[in-house]
Design a protein around this motif. Structure first.
Motif, mmCIF file in Angstrom:
data_model
loop_
_atom_site.group_PDB
_atom_site.id
_atom_site.type_symbol
_atom_site.label_atom_id
_atom_site.label_comp_id
_atom_site.label_asym_id
_atom_site.label_seq_id
_atom_site.Cartn_x
_atom_site.Cartn_y
_atom_site.Cartn_z
ATOM 1 N N GLU A 359 0.818 -1.219 0.000
ATOM 2 C CA GLU A 359 0.000 0.000 0.000
ATOM 3 C C GLU A 359 0.849 1.265 0.000
ATOM 4 N N THR A 360 2.136 1.144 0.352
ATOM 5 C CA THR A 360 3.012 2.315 0.472
ATOM 6 C C THR A 360 4.304 2.066 -0.295
ATOM 7 N N PRO A 361 4.255 1.988 -1.623
ATOM 8 C CA PRO A 361 5.459 1.671 -2.404
ATOM 9 C C PRO A 361 6.582 2.676 -2.174
ATOM 10 N N GLY A 362 7.805 2.127 -2.065
ATOM 11 C CA GLY A 362 8.985 2.965 -1.892
ATOM 12 C C GLY A 362 9.225 3.438 -0.483
ATOM 13 N N GLN A 363 8.394 3.014 0.478
ATOM 14 C CA GLN A 363 8.549 3.459 1.855
ATOM 15 C C GLN A 363 8.838 2.277 2.782
ATOM 16 N N PHE A 364 9.603 2.551 3.836
ATOM 17 C CA PHE A 364 9.831 1.550 4.869
ATOM 18 C C PHE A 364 8.741 1.672 5.929
ATOM 19 N N LEU A 365 8.151 0.550 6.269
ATOM 20 C CA LEU A 365 7.196 0.495 7.375
ATOM 21 C C LEU A 365 7.891 -0.118 8.576
ATOM 22 N N ARG A 366 7.650 0.469 9.734
ATOM 23 C CA ARG A 366 8.247 -0.051 10.966
ATOM 24 C C ARG A 366 7.138 -0.561 11.879
ATOM 25 N N GLN A 367 7.435 -1.615 12.589
ATOM 26 C CA GLN A 367 6.443 -2.191 13.494
ATOM 27 C C GLN A 367 7.128 -2.759 14.724
ATOM 28 N N LEU A 368 6.603 -2.414 15.884
ATOM 29 C CA LEU A 368 6.983 -3.090 17.122
ATOM 30 C C LEU A 368 5.970 -4.202 17.325
ATOM 31 N N ALA A 369 6.444 -5.433 17.363
ATOM 32 C CA ALA A 369 5.530 -6.579 17.385
ATOM 33 C C ALA A 369 5.898 -7.523 18.527
ATOM 34 N N GLU A 370 4.865 -8.195 19.018
ATOM 35 C CA GLU A 370 5.069 -9.178 20.100
ATOM 36 C C GLU A 370 4.356 -10.471 19.716
ATOM 37 N N THR A 371 5.081 -11.589 19.795
ATOM 38 C CA THR A 371 4.524 -12.894 19.473
ATOM 39 C C THR A 371 3.885 -13.507 20.720
ATOM 40 N N PRO A 372 3.062 -14.539 20.558
ATOM 41 C CA PRO A 372 2.355 -15.102 21.721
ATOM 42 C C PRO A 372 3.264 -15.592 22.842
ATOM 43 N N ASP A 373 4.525 -15.901 22.528
ATOM 44 C CA ASP A 373 5.439 -16.354 23.578
ATOM 45 C C ASP A 373 6.044 -15.204 24.370
ATOM 46 N N GLY A 374 5.631 -13.966 24.076
ATOM 47 C CA GLY A 374 6.104 -12.813 24.834
ATOM 48 C C GLY A 374 7.340 -12.146 24.282
ATOM 49 N N LEU A 375 7.928 -12.691 23.215
ATOM 50 C CA LEU A 375 9.116 -12.090 22.629
ATOM 51 C C LEU A 375 8.720 -10.885 21.782
ATOM 52 N N GLN A 376 9.557 -9.860 21.826
ATOM 53 C CA GLN A 376 9.272 -8.618 21.131
ATOM 54 C C GLN A 376 10.282 -8.376 20.019
ATOM 55 N N TYR A 377 9.792 -7.815 18.911
ATOM 56 C CA TYR A 377 10.614 -7.637 17.715
ATOM 57 C C TYR A 377 10.433 -6.250 17.125
ATOM 58 N N LEU A 378 11.490 -5.792 16.451
ATOM 59 C CA LEU A 378 11.405 -4.642 15.560
ATOM 60 C C LEU A 378 11.348 -5.188 14.147
ATOM 61 N N SER A 379 10.285 -4.876 13.417
ATOM 62 C CA SER A 379 10.076 -5.433 12.084
ATOM 63 C C SER A 379 10.004 -4.314 11.047
ATOM 64 N N LEU A 380 10.749 -4.480 9.945
ATOM 65 C CA LEU A 380 10.715 -3.558 8.819
ATOM 66 C C LEU A 380 10.030 -4.238 7.646
#
Length: 470
Positions: A359-380
């Motif tokens: 939906e946003t060509p040419g742009q980086f999307l950033r997300q702070l995400a947490e999986t069900p096991d409680g681990l947290q990630y920075l996702s691009l």
């Protein structure tokens, strides 16, 4: 977060056997009692810090090899397989799966192969595949799946090929201002190969008779360099590629042939983005993908994929996950050096930002995400559309995802203005709906297969059912 205990009985046992030592002698060198060593080798006790240090001092053992990555990949795959309705409604405890993955990884992989064969059989039956009526219809993993799993369980890092590729990059002077010319000069001087370009959809074609390598004129410079390096791998290091294929022990010639292409591609990627230099620049730029792409004259996808392979013993980079999806959400490339593992069947979690990249060509999307096991990630996430090189040529559209555990966020330029200490800022994501344990996900497409459902015709929430316990 509590530190994860390290169980590495198989590695300990293999190290002792390679040294030709009895348990008694090995225990003495490690400074532990014989019963204690026996318990560690059988994964009844975790490997202690003292033992890790002794392994490094006495045997020069690279302690970075003592990781739980492979076991966690196997556990994730087993959990998904055991969620299949063909099994009983009660899953084995997670501890049992972890014990199997640690103590008997070969048995666990055999189980996964069996389940995969079952799924393929069901799919063929459902589509009335005529091949089931022939003698050659034995169900086995597809060649593509065999190759994918080979790289998956090698942690997407092939040390011998990575090192010879890095050496080639140095000798051929690929880091100079004219890397493409240097790569061609290498082929011309060593193999008397002539290079030409042609307006064609074929990226690379080598004619052994005329010793001519033809590249597509429409391809970008980085793609041309990659294809020359690929051909160099086949010409200069065929023995190494064949030895690696012997080790992989594929059961079909098609899988072996596909993997050889994959290994040559691995060589090309490691040559155009040589390990030591790439790791240094990645750290200096704080893993800025655009700066890396410009510095190495490579594509965003190439540098993102390379970051996920930086697992050389002793000099590992940040453990990243990397994935590429098409517009239908199908995963076309996947690898994870983190504890996040992708679904082997079906698409990725719809809440993951990689799906929004289109939906946003040419742009980086950033997300702070947490999986069900409680681990947290920075996702691009970012789209990586690829043009066909002409007006009427079709455009291939993909999105890539790259991420790491939040503990590495300080080394990522993309985390600078994010509140990584605020748990409310993290979005809940899963692996796939069929094995996700979240009870209140508004994007759930199918119920979790290992949970009982409760249906109340007089009540309706986000979902038309509620999810019970196992």
């Amino acid at each position: 977060m509590r530190a994860q205990k390290l169980y590495a009985g198989v590695t300990l046992r293999e190290t002792r056997q390679k040294q030709g030592l009895t348990q008694k002698d090995f225990a003495a060198k490690l400074g532990v009692s014989l019963p204690y060593l026996n318990q560690m080798e059988n994964n009844h006790r975790p490997v202690s810090t003292t033992v890790v240090l002794a392994l490094a001092q006495e045997f020069g053992f690279d302690v970075t090899q003592l990781s739980v990555g492979e076991s966690e990949r196997i556990v994730a795959d087993m959990r998904e397989a055991l969620a299949d309705p063909v099994f009983s409604t009660t899953q084995p405890p997670l501890a049992d799966m972890q014990l199997t993955a640690s103590n008997a990884p070969a048995l666990a992989r055999a189980f996964l192969d069996l389940h995969r064969a079952y799924r393929q059989g069901q799919e063929r039956l459902a589509s009335l595949d005529e091949a089931l009526g022939r003698e050659d219809s034995a169900i086995s993993p597809s060649p593509w799946e065999q190759v994918r799993d080979f790289f998956h369980y090698c942690d997407n890092y092939i040390d011998s090929i990575d090192r010879v590729a890095e050496n080639y990059a140095t000798q051929a002077k690929l880091s100079g201002p004219n890397a493409l010319g240097a790569a061609h000069d290498w082929l011309a001087e060593k193999h008397n190969i002539h290079l030409r370009t042609k307006n064609t959809d074929v990226l690379r074609h080598y004619d052994p008779a005329s010793r001519t390598l033809t590249l597509s004129a429409q391809a970008e410079t980085s793609s041309k360099l990659f294809q020359i390096a690929h051909q160099t791998a086949l010409l200069d290091h065929d023995d190494l590629l064949e030895a690696t294929l012997d080790f992989a022990n594929f059961n079909t010639p098609e899988a072996r042939a596909i993997c050889k292409i994959g290994l040559a591609n691995y060589f090309a990627g490691a040559a155009t983005l040589p390990y030591g230099r790439f790791l240094q620049v990645a750290q200096e730029t704080r893993h800025d993908l655009e700066l890396l792409a410009n510095f190495f004259d490579a594509s965003i996808e190439q540098v993102a994929h390379r970051l996920s392979t930086m697992q050389r013993p002793g000099v590992k980079g940040i453990p990243f996950f990397f994935v590429r999806v098409d517009q239908a959400g199908t995963i076309t490339k996947r690898h994870s050096a983190t504890r996040l593992q992708f679904a082997r069947f079906g698409g990725a979690c719809p809440l993951w930002n990689v799906h929004r990249a289109f939906e946003t060509p040419g742009q980086f999307l950033r997300q702070l995400a947490e999986t069900p096991d409680g681990l947290q990630y920075l996702s691009l996430a970012r789209d990586v559309s690829k043009t066909g090189g002409s007006f009427r040529a079709p455009i291939r559209r993909y999105a890539i995802g790259l991420g790491c555990e939040i503990r590495h966020a300080g080394a990522m330029v993309y985390a600078d203005d994010l509140d990584v200490t605020n748990r409310q800022a993290f979005e809940p994501i899963g692996i796939s709906c069929r094995i996700c344990e979240r009870h209140n996900c508004h994007q759930r497409s199918v119920p979790p297969l290992e949970r009982h459902l409760k249906v109340d015709p007089n009540s309706r929430a986000t979902l038309p059912y509620s999810i019970g316990e196992t």
